[in-house]
Scaffold this motif. Sequence first.
Motif, PDB file in Angstrom:
ATOM      1  N   GLY A 124     -13.224   3.472   5.097  1.00  0.00           N
ATOM      2  CA  GLY A 124     -12.128   3.585   6.058  1.00  0.00           C
ATOM      3  C   GLY A 124     -11.843   2.285   6.776  1.00  0.00           C
ATOM      4  O   GLY A 124     -10.675   1.916   6.979  1.00  0.00           O
ATOM      5  N   THR A 125     -12.894   1.561   7.155  1.00  0.00           N
ATOM      6  CA  THR A 125     -12.684   0.285   7.845  1.00  0.00           C
ATOM      7  C   THR A 125     -12.002  -0.730   6.945  1.00  0.00           C
ATOM      8  O   THR A 125     -11.111  -1.472   7.381  1.00  0.00           O
ATOM      9  N   VAL A 126     -12.407  -0.786   5.687  1.00  0.00           N
ATOM     10  CA  VAL A 126     -11.772  -1.727   4.752  1.00  0.00           C
ATOM     11  C   VAL A 126     -10.290  -1.428   4.592  1.00  0.00           C
ATOM     12  O   VAL A 126      -9.436  -2.336   4.622  1.00  0.00           O
ATOM     13  N   VAL A 127      -9.938  -0.150   4.457  1.00  0.00           N
ATOM     14  CA  VAL A 127      -8.525   0.222   4.295  1.00  0.00           C
ATOM     15  C   VAL A 127      -7.726  -0.112   5.551  1.00  0.00           C
ATOM     16  O   VAL A 127      -6.606  -0.654   5.481  1.00  0.00           O
ATOM     17  N   MET A 128      -8.280   0.167   6.710  1.00  0.00           N
ATOM     18  CA  MET A 128      -7.561  -0.114   7.958  1.00  0.00           C
ATOM     19  C   MET A 128      -7.365  -1.617   8.176  1.00  0.00           C
ATOM     20  O   MET A 128      -6.289  -2.066   8.582  1.00  0.00           O
TER      21      MET A 128
END
Length: 259
Positions: free
Chosen positions: A228-232
């Motif tokens: 999730g952090t990578v996508v955000m």
Amino acid sequence: DKANMFPLVQRCCFHTPFKLWKLTGPRLLLYGKNKTTCSSLSLRLQRDVCLLSRSPSLNPASVYATKLQAFHTSLPFFKKKTPKESMTKDSGVLQRSTKSLEDSPKPALYLSLAGLIPFVSVPLAMAIEGTYYPELAFAQITYGAVTVSFLGGMRWGFALPENSPAKPDWLNLANSTVPPLLACQALLFKDITAGAIMLVIALGIALHYDLSLLPTYPGWFKVLRVVGTVVMVLSLLATAALKTRSEMELSDSRNTWQN
């Protein structure tokens, strides 16, 4: 034969001349740098011992000291990782991460993926339209600030129950307020690029807290947080890149119109 052999061994080992000391130290290190000279070094030591064995200049203690010095001056050889071993290790980590995502509870997995839609849809829509929309970019920054605040408050919910492995101490509770403060600062910037960068920093800090300071989180949750952090982060950087591109195109068009 054994009776004749013992005096010879004793004479070679305990009456070795002082010349052997010249082969230790820098010379031995020089030989150790080249693998091909190891055999020649051994032959030279053996030849000097046999030729000068009649000189009673060394006692047993000197011989042992010589051997000890030669032992400590030998160079170590480090085994390097082959590319095949590195690829195998990376593939193993990827397989374990995929398995952790598959084992995660379905509501947590699906809701987390659904929560990424506002991040991805903003730069995707602007890229398809070929136009930068400041309103959409600000909406993405606002949603990112809310998400960062949620990630910070989640630590309070994890540390407050009585049977929780995390204690409600200064480390856990105070650190949970850092991401919301950074998110508030991101909303105060007039420039969308500065706000996006501030949110990227806040997301990185929140991820570091969840992976390092609270190791009792389940494995599937940690993998979900990383994804999730990578996508955000990529979505926020894509919006900032589209804004910069739009500004450059607008500047070029003004210069062309003036000329």
